[in-house]
Design a protein around this motif. Structure first.
Motif, PDB file in Angstrom:
ATOM      1  N   SER A 366      22.562   7.484 -35.248  1.00 45.28           N
ATOM      2  CA  SER A 366      23.302   6.334 -34.519  1.00 45.28           C
ATOM      3  C   SER A 366      22.584   5.406 -33.624  1.00 45.28           C
ATOM      4  CB  SER A 366      24.710   6.716 -34.037  1.00 45.28           C
ATOM      5  OG  SER A 366      25.349   7.610 -35.167  1.00 45.28           O
ATOM      6  N   LEU A 367      21.860   6.340 -32.691  1.00 49.36           N
ATOM      7  CA  LEU A 367      21.039   5.569 -31.659  1.00 49.36           C
ATOM      8  C   LEU A 367      19.969   4.816 -32.341  1.00 49.36           C
ATOM      9  CD1 LEU A 367      20.935   8.394 -29.176  1.00 49.36           C
ATOM     10  CD2 LEU A 367      22.375   6.353 -28.871  1.00 49.36           C
ATOM     11  N   MET A 368      19.301   5.171 -33.358  1.00 45.39           N
ATOM     12  CA  MET A 368      18.255   4.693 -33.980  1.00 45.39           C
ATOM     13  C   MET A 368      18.581   3.437 -34.776  1.00 45.39           C
ATOM     14  SD  MET A 368      15.759   7.858 -35.116  1.00 45.39           S
ATOM     15  CE  MET A 368      14.355   6.530 -35.865  1.00 45.39           C
ATOM     16  N   LEU A 369      19.758   3.465 -35.192  1.00 41.64           N
ATOM     17  CA  LEU A 369      20.381   2.308 -36.046  1.00 41.64           C
ATOM     18  C   LEU A 369      20.657   1.109 -35.054  1.00 41.64           C
ATOM     19  CD1 LEU A 369      22.678   3.867 -38.759  1.00 41.64           C
ATOM     20  CD2 LEU A 369      20.539   2.638 -39.063  1.00 41.64           C
ATOM     21  N   ALA A 370      21.314   1.529 -33.690  1.00 40.14           N
ATOM     22  CA  ALA A 370      21.697   0.562 -32.788  1.00 40.14           C
ATOM     23  C   ALA A 370      20.382   0.034 -32.252  1.00 40.14           C
ATOM     24  CB  ALA A 370      22.452   1.423 -31.683  1.00 40.14           C
ATOM     25  N   CYS A 371      19.342   0.766 -32.126  1.00 41.52           N
ATOM     26  CA  CYS A 371      18.035   0.363 -31.599  1.00 41.52           C
ATOM     27  C   CYS A 371      17.649  -0.941 -32.884  1.00 41.52           C
ATOM     28  CB  CYS A 371      16.899   1.157 -31.580  1.00 41.52           C
ATOM     29  SG  CYS A 371      17.002   2.180 -30.056  1.00 41.52           S
ATOM     30  N   ARG A 372      17.590  -0.641 -34.095  1.00 41.18           N
ATOM     31  CA  ARG A 372      17.301  -1.553 -34.944  1.00 41.18           C
ATOM     32  C   ARG A 372      18.265  -2.866 -34.955  1.00 41.18           C
ATOM     33  NH1 ARG A 372      14.102   0.475 -39.441  1.00 41.18           N
ATOM     34  NH2 ARG A 372      13.771   2.748 -39.108  1.00 41.18           N
ATOM     35  N   LEU A 373      19.314  -2.537 -34.666  1.00 37.70           N
ATOM     36  CA  LEU A 373      20.443  -3.779 -34.453  1.00 37.70           C
ATOM     37  C   LEU A 373      19.824  -4.802 -33.602  1.00 37.70           C
ATOM     38  CD1 LEU A 373      23.079  -5.017 -35.647  1.00 37.70           C
ATOM     39  CD2 LEU A 373      24.165  -3.687 -33.802  1.00 37.70           C
ATOM     40  N   LEU A 374      19.401  -4.038 -32.516  1.00 40.03           N
ATOM     41  CA  LEU A 374      18.735  -4.765 -31.079  1.00 40.03           C
ATOM     42  C   LEU A 374      17.621  -5.341 -31.211  1.00 40.03           C
ATOM     43  CD1 LEU A 374      20.984  -2.869 -28.654  1.00 40.03           C
ATOM     44  CD2 LEU A 374      21.551  -4.912 -29.281  1.00 40.03           C
ATOM     45  N   GLY A 375      16.878  -4.997 -32.225  1.00 41.35           N
ATOM     46  CA  GLY A 375      15.498  -5.213 -32.417  1.00 41.35           C
ATOM     47  C   GLY A 375      14.760  -4.492 -31.565  1.00 41.35           C
ATOM     48  N   TRP A 376      14.964  -3.234 -31.130  1.00 42.46           N
ATOM     49  CA  TRP A 376      14.281  -2.549 -30.247  1.00 42.46           C
ATOM     50  C   TRP A 376      13.629  -1.275 -31.246  1.00 42.46           C
ATOM     51  CZ3 TRP A 376      18.376  -1.350 -26.278  1.00 42.46           C
ATOM     52  CH2 TRP A 376      18.872  -2.200 -25.469  1.00 42.46           C
ATOM     53  N   GLN A 377      12.782  -0.530 -30.795  1.00 39.52           N
ATOM     54  CA  GLN A 377      12.004   0.722 -31.361  1.00 39.52           C
ATOM     55  C   GLN A 377      12.369   1.685 -30.406  1.00 39.52           C
ATOM     56  OE1 GLN A 377       7.776   0.039 -31.352  1.00 39.52           O
ATOM     57  NE2 GLN A 377       8.030  -1.172 -33.426  1.00 39.52           N
ATOM     58  N   ALA A 378      12.611   3.000 -31.456  1.00 40.60           N
ATOM     59  CA  ALA A 378      13.081   4.317 -30.943  1.00 40.60           C
ATOM     60  C   ALA A 378      11.969   5.312 -31.356  1.00 40.60           C
ATOM     61  CB  ALA A 378      14.442   4.892 -31.395  1.00 40.60           C
ATOM     62  N   LYS A 379      11.412   5.905 -30.324  1.00 32.38           N
ATOM     63  CA  LYS A 379      10.330   7.040 -30.616  1.00 32.38           C
ATOM     64  C   LYS A 379      10.663   8.320 -29.985  1.00 32.38           C
ATOM     65  CE  LYS A 379       6.767   3.369 -31.559  1.00 32.38           C
ATOM     66  NZ  LYS A 379       5.562   3.026 -30.668  1.00 32.38           N
ATOM     67  N   PRO A 380      10.551   9.319 -30.401  1.00 31.35           N
ATOM     68  CA  PRO A 380      10.578  10.492 -29.764  1.00 31.35           C
ATOM     69  C   PRO A 380       9.542  10.908 -28.708  1.00 31.35           C
ATOM     70  CG  PRO A 380       9.775  11.019 -31.819  1.00 31.35           C
ATOM     71  CD  PRO A 380      10.056   9.436 -31.809  1.00 31.35           C
TER      72      PRO A 380
END
Length: 402
Positions: A366-380
């Motif tokens: 869910s957090l990664m999809l929210a990042c994509r919605l905002l144009g952000w990148q999520a990385k571990p």
């Protein structure tokens, strides 16, 4: 403990002069020895298949035919009890409608029923000798003790936990007697912390544009990169971990009237063991609270009121050292996920750890999809850099006050 298999109960196939048959005989003898040395409680569908073929004397073609049923329903030795055998018969009859068996079903199940009686007697005899029932543990059924695993062997520990906590066709994993008066809350609040309510995202405050679901998974150019701000932070949590509504229940059996929240992220049983924390860089912290100027701050996200709770502050100099250590941009958000396992244990007992890991996966997704919605990148983050001790220190779990 181990249980010897005993004598063959079915009709043994006649000896054959076929070279292939002779070549299988030594291997079959080894299988019989292995079955005799393996506790019934540790049997899987593989051992059960071998037992049907070698001990009961069922034709190998039938064993191969019914093996998919044994695999799909995770049959083990306990499933040869009366209820389990009836269940197996029904599944075999259902399979026979689409895939004809190589022989008649009734003689096979008559032989299994005869062999089952001796089989169960051996198991029950071993249980009487080996089981110690702990009435204070709240266990609803008796279990065979297993050999203790080697605590230094992670693989052995995983296999041990899997065997202990799996659900089978005729019984479930151990669980506590559910006490509704002791049901844990699915929200954590840090009393005494400063709370900041986040604004609900709107088109006026957050211009996401015309984004389709498929745009979240491809670089179509439709997703606009949002600037890190209080509004975008709110949207980040609102579209990943926030509450979406409430559900009420009334007196059902022994359950009292209760109310619980539904959330964006999926959860096993609606128990939501996951808690989220975010480290905001100095630029965002000062926007949240002017008193936090020139300081990075740790916040706990509370979906109950869609807000954040201040947990601790960090000087800008320390923040700079941290982002250099982690090799991340200085204006990045650091998000941490923790799990309150008791929320799952209360309902699911031994299987709780499985569901806690499942919920963490749902939350990360869910957090990664929210990042994509905002144009952000999520990385571990690099697990070699962020040790458990350092992680706990960042979140303040090693401190009693701030």
């Amino acid at each position: 403990f181990t249980v010897s298999i005993g004598v063959e109960m079915g009709q043994k196939p006649s000896s054959s002069s076929d070279p292939a048959t002779k070549s299988r005989q030594p291997a079959d003898e080894e299988l019989k020895k292995r079955l005799a040395a393996t506790p019934h409680i540790l049997w899987t569908y593989r051992e059960l298949s071998d037992w049907m073929r070698l001990v009961v004397g069922i034709d190998a073609a039938f064993v191969d035919w019914i093996r998919p049923v044994l695999i799909d329903y995770q049959y083990d030795a306990e499933c040869m009890e009366e209820l389990g055998l009836k269940f197996l018969r029904r599944k075999a009859q259902k399979l026979a409608k689409t895939n004809p068996p190589p022989c008649e079903l009734e003689p096979i199940f008559d032989a299994l029923k005869e062999a089952r009686q001796k089989f169960i007697e051996e198991i029950e005899d071993a249980r009487k000798k080996a089981i110690e029932v702990d009435e204070t543990a709240g266990s609803k059924r008796k279990f065979d003790p297993r050999p203790e695993p080697n605590p230094t062997d992670p693989h052995e520990m995983i296999i041990y936990y899997h065997m202990e906590s799996r659900n089978l066709a005729n019984r479930g994993a151990r669980a506590l007697d559910r006490n509704w008066a002791n049901q844990p809350k699915c929200h954590r609040r840090w009393m005494g912390s400063r709370c900041y309510e986040l604004p609900i995202p709107t088109e006026a405050t957050l211009n996401l544009g015309d984004i389709k679901y498929g745009d979240l998974f491809v670089d179509s150019g439709a997703v606009k990169t949002q600037k890190l701000s209080l509004e975008s932070l709110s949207a980040f949590f609102f579209y990943s971990l926030a509450c979406t509504g409430r559900k009420d229940t009334y007196q059902i059996l022994t359950a009292p009237k209760s109310s619980w929240s539904k959330r964006v992220n999926a959860s096993s049983g609606g128990l939501h063991p996951v808690e989220a924390y975010v480290f905001a860089p100095p630029s965002l912290s000062s926007e949240i609270d002017s008193g936090l100027e020139d300081s990075a701050a740790l916040f706990h996200y509370s979906p109950q009121f869609h807000g954040i709770e201040h947990r601790r502050s960090m000087s800008s100099e320390t923040w700079t050292i941290l982002v250099d250590l982690l090799l991340i941009p200085p204006d990045a958000l650091l998000v941490a996920i923790t799990s309150v396992n008791w929320r799952e244990i209360w309902k699911y007992g031994e299987r709780a750890f499985r569901y806690s890991q499942l919920d963490i996966g749902h939350s990360v997704g869910s957090l990664m999809l929210a990042c994509r919605l905002l144009g952000w990148q999520a990385k571990p983050l690099n697990a070699k850099v962020i040790t458990d001790q350092l992680f706990s220190s960042f979140l303040g779990f090693d401190a009693t006050s701030f």
